[in-house]
Enzyme design. Sequence first.
Site, PDB file in Angstrom:
ATOM      1  N   GLY A 146       0.934  -1.275   0.009  1.00 23.51           N
ATOM      2  CA  GLY A 146      -0.154  -0.054  -0.201  1.00 23.51           C
ATOM      3  C   GLY A 146       0.852   1.250  -0.120  1.00 23.51           C
ATOM      4  O   GLY A 146       0.619   2.033  -0.553  1.00 23.51           O
ATOM      5  N   THR A 147       1.822   1.232   0.805  1.00 25.21           N
ATOM      6  CA  THR A 147       2.761   2.362   0.707  1.00 25.21           C
ATOM      7  C   THR A 147       3.430   2.596  -0.550  1.00 25.21           C
ATOM      8  O   THR A 147       3.475   3.583  -1.151  1.00 25.21           O
ATOM      9  CB  THR A 147       4.049   2.091   1.829  1.00 25.21           C
ATOM     10  OG1 THR A 147       3.271   1.888   3.017  1.00 25.21           O
ATOM     11  CG2 THR A 147       4.981   3.152   1.790  1.00 25.21           C
ATOM     12  N   HIS A 160      -3.533  -6.788   2.365  1.00 27.10           N
ATOM     13  CA  HIS A 160      -3.253  -7.333   3.567  1.00 27.10           C
ATOM     14  C   HIS A 160      -4.207  -6.599   4.622  1.00 27.10           C
ATOM     15  O   HIS A 160      -4.512  -7.351   5.708  1.00 27.10           O
ATOM     16  CB  HIS A 160      -1.892  -7.480   4.072  1.00 27.10           C
ATOM     17  CG  HIS A 160      -1.426  -6.214   4.585  1.00 27.10           C
ATOM     18  ND1 HIS A 160      -1.415  -5.771   6.011  1.00 27.10           N
ATOM     19  CD2 HIS A 160      -0.729  -5.455   3.960  1.00 27.10           C
ATOM     20  CE1 HIS A 160      -0.656  -4.728   6.033  1.00 27.10           C
ATOM     21  NE2 HIS A 160      -0.134  -4.191   4.771  1.00 27.10           N
ATOM     22  N   CYS A 204       6.000   7.141  23.437  1.00 26.24           N
ATOM     23  CA  CYS A 204       6.953   6.211  23.954  1.00 26.24           C
ATOM     24  C   CYS A 204       6.945   4.996  23.290  1.00 26.24           C
ATOM     25  O   CYS A 204       7.787   4.214  23.626  1.00 26.24           O
ATOM     26  CB  CYS A 204       6.494   5.915  25.373  1.00 26.24           C
ATOM     27  SG  CYS A 204       4.780   5.596  25.752  1.00 26.24           S
ATOM     28  N   GLN A 225      -8.099   1.748   4.562  1.00 26.36           N
ATOM     29  CA  GLN A 225      -8.746   1.126   5.726  1.00 26.36           C
ATOM     30  C   GLN A 225     -10.157   0.738   5.639  1.00 26.36           C
ATOM     31  O   GLN A 225     -10.954   0.216   6.439  1.00 26.36           O
ATOM     32  CB  GLN A 225      -8.858   2.316   6.955  1.00 26.36           C
ATOM     33  CG  GLN A 225      -7.450   2.482   7.714  1.00 26.36           C
ATOM     34  CD  GLN A 225      -7.015   1.166   8.264  1.00 26.36           C
ATOM     35  OE1 GLN A 225      -7.775   0.269   8.521  1.00 26.36           O
ATOM     36  NE2 GLN A 225      -5.752   1.024   8.693  1.00 26.36           N
TER      37      GLN A 225
END
Lengths: 90, 377
Positions: free
Chosen positions: B69-70, B197, B320, B178
């Site tokens: 997808g990227t 995927h 974090c 999405q």
Amino acid sequence: MSRWQATTREEAAQEPALTIDALGKKCPIPIILLAEQIRSVPLNAIVAVLADDPAAYTDVPAWCRLKSHPHVATYELPKGGWAIHVRRNY
Amino acid sequence: MAYFDAASTEPLHPQAREALLMALETGWADPARLYGSGRRARLLLDQGRAEIAEVLGARPDEVVFTTSGTQAVHLGVLGTLHGRRRAGRHLVVGAVEHSAVLHAAQSHERDGGTVETVGVGRTGAVDAGAFARAVSAPGTALACLQTANHEVGTLQPVAEAAAACQDAGVPLLVDAAQTVGRLPVPPGWSVLVASAHKWGGPPGVGVLAVRKGTRYRSPLPEDEREARRVPGFENVPSVLAAAAALRARVAEAGEQERLAALIDKIRRTVAATIPDVEVIGEPVDRAPHIVTFSCLYVEGEALLRELDKAGFSVTSGSSCTASTLRPSHVLEAMGVLTHGNVRVSLPSGTSEADVDRFLALLPETVRRIRQEAGVSW
């Protein structure tokens, strides 16, 4: 990063009654310190949170919104990080 | 164990596994060759292409497959900008687009182009009026908007954006990663990208659809494959598996509604049972499978660790938990709490019992982490 820059002279004029130095501390510690200590200043007094964790830039104003304490302004510090000013509302 | 990270990747659908094994036997040859096994691979590839194109509302010859997808986003953004460089070098993007869009935009800026980022409100939806004003700027070559946000689930005003783009004569790239297989693909796109995927297909299959009439020129060196748009040997078996997964997903009547109801339950219960929590994103106009919330005074990483120990796979936009040590750009742009953040995204077939176990465990987990951090008010 200009969304919360100080806009009026009156806001800039009010000195913080308490400064919390959370520089070098990661979120949520700056928020925990703020929540712990805000009641130690008089109503309508200013607490300044000094923080350089990028999350604090978003999270201190978000805490203000959730807890109904006005977020007054965010000032960039010369050596990096911000002084985020919050007014005690209750 | 309960896997609640479908927005990252959906487990391989059993029908995709079956199709993959079959296609590894029959579709391994070079689809560009004229001998029998090559022709068979070409036939299978075109069959997979036609099935996927139909779900997207595209013509088969508008659809090519990338390695992710990227990569589909990178090629879609840079290829359309390249094809339209005579029209101008200005790009408009939403502030909460996937990092693949924002990285392509940065690459365009480094190359001398300009980028306008349209901000979002507290729910994460871009302001349709501001988007329309942005795309009407002279020299706008392309605008990009996602169907739904990958971190908070909020649907974007794609129909309004598409109308504004049409008025301005600007192509619209829609990132539907999405929502393909979950919601209908909104009409009005010029370029559409998705990723197999995320709908239960195998990894390694991105989808790039370019509408006939949209100027497009590959930013990469010349290659004959995939209509000259994507270089390299086609992954025929995985494309077949991707098509099988999509076919199965679309046939699962009622499953997305069921997941949407489970997400509603999570939104309601988290807000009711955990003090000092912010449930984030649009409550109604949202993707069926995603919810995000942030717990005040809680370190996101500690929360993920505890949930992992209890057998729940979830993720977080807290700094974090990020390699960059910056909070998610999505949460930042929305101005919502970034620490103590948890994203839950439900794969197909999630059982209500697993969701209930999660909801039962969460308040005590949050309370304990707060207590350990010395939060006692």
